[in-house]
Scaffold this active site. Structure first.
Site, PDB file in Angstrom:
ATOM      1  N   HIS A 195       2.502   3.363  -8.987  1.00 44.01           N
ATOM      2  CA  HIS A 195       2.270   1.945  -9.300  1.00 44.01           C
ATOM      3  C   HIS A 195       3.439   1.367 -10.096  1.00 44.01           C
ATOM      4  O   HIS A 195       3.864   0.236  -9.887  1.00 44.01           O
ATOM      5  CB  HIS A 195       0.963   1.777 -10.077  1.00 44.01           C
TER       6      HIS A 195
ATOM      7  N   ASP B   1       0.829  -1.208   0.000  1.00 43.84           N
ATOM      8  CA  ASP B   1       0.000   0.000   0.000  1.00 43.84           C
ATOM      9  C   ASP B   1       0.860   1.253   0.000  1.00 43.84           C
ATOM     10  O   ASP B   1       1.979   1.259   0.523  1.00 43.84           O
ATOM     11  CB  ASP B   1      -0.930  -0.023   1.230  1.00 43.84           C
TER      12      ASP B   1
ATOM     13  N   LEU C 230      10.453 -20.677  -4.648  1.00 42.42           N
ATOM     14  CA  LEU C 230       9.519 -19.730  -4.026  1.00 42.42           C
ATOM     15  C   LEU C 230       8.169 -19.745  -4.739  1.00 42.42           C
ATOM     16  O   LEU C 230       8.106 -19.690  -5.964  1.00 42.42           O
ATOM     17  CB  LEU C 230      10.113 -18.313  -4.112  1.00 42.42           C
TER      18      LEU C 230
HETATM   19  C1  IPE Z   1      -5.475  -2.569  -0.175  1.00 49.20           C
HETATM   20  O1  IPE Z   1      -5.123  -1.238  -0.321  1.00 49.20           O
HETATM   21  C2  IPE Z   1      -5.465  -3.250  -1.507  1.00 49.20           C
HETATM   22  C3  IPE Z   1      -4.150  -3.475  -2.090  1.00 49.20           C
HETATM   23  C4  IPE Z   1      -3.010  -3.144  -1.561  1.00 49.20           C
HETATM   24  C5  IPE Z   1      -4.157  -4.125  -3.370  1.00 49.20           C
HETATM   25  P1  IPE Z   1      -6.230  -0.089  -0.513  1.00 49.20           P
HETATM   26  O2  IPE Z   1      -5.476   1.149  -0.722  1.00 49.20           O
HETATM   27  O3  IPE Z   1      -7.183  -0.492  -1.562  1.00 49.20           O
HETATM   28  O4  IPE Z   1      -6.971  -0.119   0.897  1.00 49.20           O
HETATM   29  P2  IPE Z   1      -7.858   0.990   1.614  1.00 49.20           P
HETATM   30  O5  IPE Z   1      -8.856   1.461   0.620  1.00 49.20           O
HETATM   31  O6  IPE Z   1      -6.935   2.073   2.026  1.00 49.20           O
HETATM   32  O7  IPE Z   1      -8.431   0.270   2.776  1.00 49.20           O
HETATM   33  C1  IPE Z   2      -1.476   0.257  -3.354  1.00 49.64           C
HETATM   34  O1  IPE Z   2      -1.262   1.624  -3.401  1.00 49.64           O
HETATM   35  C2  IPE Z   2      -1.751  -0.341  -4.717  1.00 49.64           C
HETATM   36  C3  IPE Z   2      -3.149  -0.719  -4.923  1.00 49.64           C
HETATM   37  C4  IPE Z   2      -4.109  -0.671  -4.062  1.00 49.64           C
HETATM   38  C5  IPE Z   2      -3.498  -1.186  -6.242  1.00 49.64           C
HETATM   39  P1  IPE Z   2      -2.468   2.660  -3.434  1.00 49.64           P
HETATM   40  O2  IPE Z   2      -2.845   2.887  -4.856  1.00 49.64           O
HETATM   41  O3  IPE Z   2      -3.565   2.214  -2.570  1.00 49.64           O
HETATM   42  O4  IPE Z   2      -1.782   3.937  -2.862  1.00 49.64           O
HETATM   43  P2  IPE Z   2      -2.390   4.937  -1.781  1.00 49.64           P
HETATM   44  O5  IPE Z   2      -2.819   4.088  -0.620  1.00 49.64           O
HETATM   45  O6  IPE Z   2      -3.538   5.626  -2.418  1.00 49.64           O
HETATM   46  O7  IPE Z   2      -1.274   5.845  -1.437  1.00 49.64           O
HETATM   47 MG    MG Z   3      -4.017   2.448  -0.627  1.00 50.86          MG
END
Ligand code: IPE
Ligand code: IPE
Ligand code: MG
Length: 255
Positions: A51, A34, A145
């Site tokens: 990303h 995240d 792995l």
């Molecule tokens: C969780 O992160 C999903 C992934 C890392 C793929 P999100 O960014 O979607 O989660 P919330 O919305 O902050 O809970």
């Molecule tokens: C995690 O990073 C990747 C996915 C959920 C796909 P985020 O896209 O949620 O990044 P933040 O949390 O908005 O910074």
């Molecule tokens: Mg996120």
């Protein structure tokens, strides 16, 4: 294996690496990757740049996990709730598996990595599905792995589907409700025959599960860090494992 991990740890120069014992490495590590968007925002760049850089961190984490002797690495890449994001961002995220595998698949094969996918493939664009299916097929007989991508994964959905499958067996008369066991529910989840994670890592400072492996994480050790996912390096994994080794897992009993 333990010897290989010990020699890898010895040549690492971090203090943390020397704290790790090669015979208590978590078997299955799951990561909620995240903070990609915030990482980019902090640099004044669009979220997709986060990303893109997050993909590099996936590679680093996989190599480090393999070097550490972790057997299964599950990576939360896209949740069933992430479809709520703007279409441009979703489209970009759906292209990443292909891009990642185009660059990395040959090396993953060489490293004996077995790629798996845990998620609901039916809603994915065809190109994303094809890329994942090819990687899974080409690495199926590898014994190193297990790199398990949670893609279009939602734990409430998988639990609901497990219950639905059991309901069908009941309707068909092959199962009695009183015979349902925890094992039967667990086997029908998308994680299938994979053992539960020993350690869960979440980056970006959020302290929640966001619908990730709700059943399987019942007794996992949790490790949270404020760093954003694109900043994740092997040092962070080493730090998480070092802390894991200081936890006492009691499973409700006494130590
Ligand atoms: C969780 O992160 C999903 C992934 C890392 C793929 P999100 O960014 O979607 O989660 P919330 O919305 O902050 O809970
Ligand atoms: C995690 O990073 C990747 C996915 C959920 C796909 P985020 O896209 O949620 O990044 P933040 O949390 O908005 O910074
Ligand atoms: Mg996120």
């Amino acid at each position: 294996m333990i010897k290989r991990v010990r020699s890898w740890l010895n040549q690492e120069d971090s203090q943390q690496a020397h704290r790790i014992s090669p015979d208590n490495i978590p078997h299955h590590v799951a990561i909620i990757m995240d903070g990609n968007g915030r990482w980019a925002k902090r640099r004044g760049m669009p979220r997709i740049v986060g990303h893109q850089n997050g993909m590099k961190a996936v590679k680093r984490a996989a190599i480090a996990a393999d070097d550490l002797g972790i057997k299964i690495l599950t990576m939360y890449a896209f949740s069933t709730e992430n479809w709520k994001r703007p279409k441009d961002e979703v489209d970009f995220l759906m292209k990443l598996p292909q891009e990642f595998l185009a660059i990395e698949l040959e090396e993953l094969i060489q490293k004996n990595v077995q790629v798996r996918m845990m998620g609901h493939p039916e809603d994915l664009p065809q190109h994303t599905r094809d890329a994942m299916e090819e990687a899974v097929a080409r690495t199926a007989s590898n014994t190193g792995l297990v790199l398990n991508f949670a893609l279009n994964y939602g734990s409430r959905k998988e639990i609901t589907e497990s219950i639905r499958a059991l309901g069908k067996d009941i309707r068909e008369g092959t199962l009695l409700p009183e015979d349902i066991t925890e094992e039967m529910v667990g086997e029908r989840l998308l994680s299938g025959d994979l053992p539960d994670p020993d350690l869960l890592i979440r980056t970006s400072g959020e302290l929640r599960l966001s619908n990730f492996m709700l059943w399987q994480l019942a007794y996992s050790e949790l490790w949270f860090t404020d760093i954003y996912w694109p900043e994740f390096t092997k040092e962070h994994l080493i730090e998480a494992v070092a802390e894991y080794q200081h936890r006492t897992r009691r499973y409700g009993g006494l130590s």
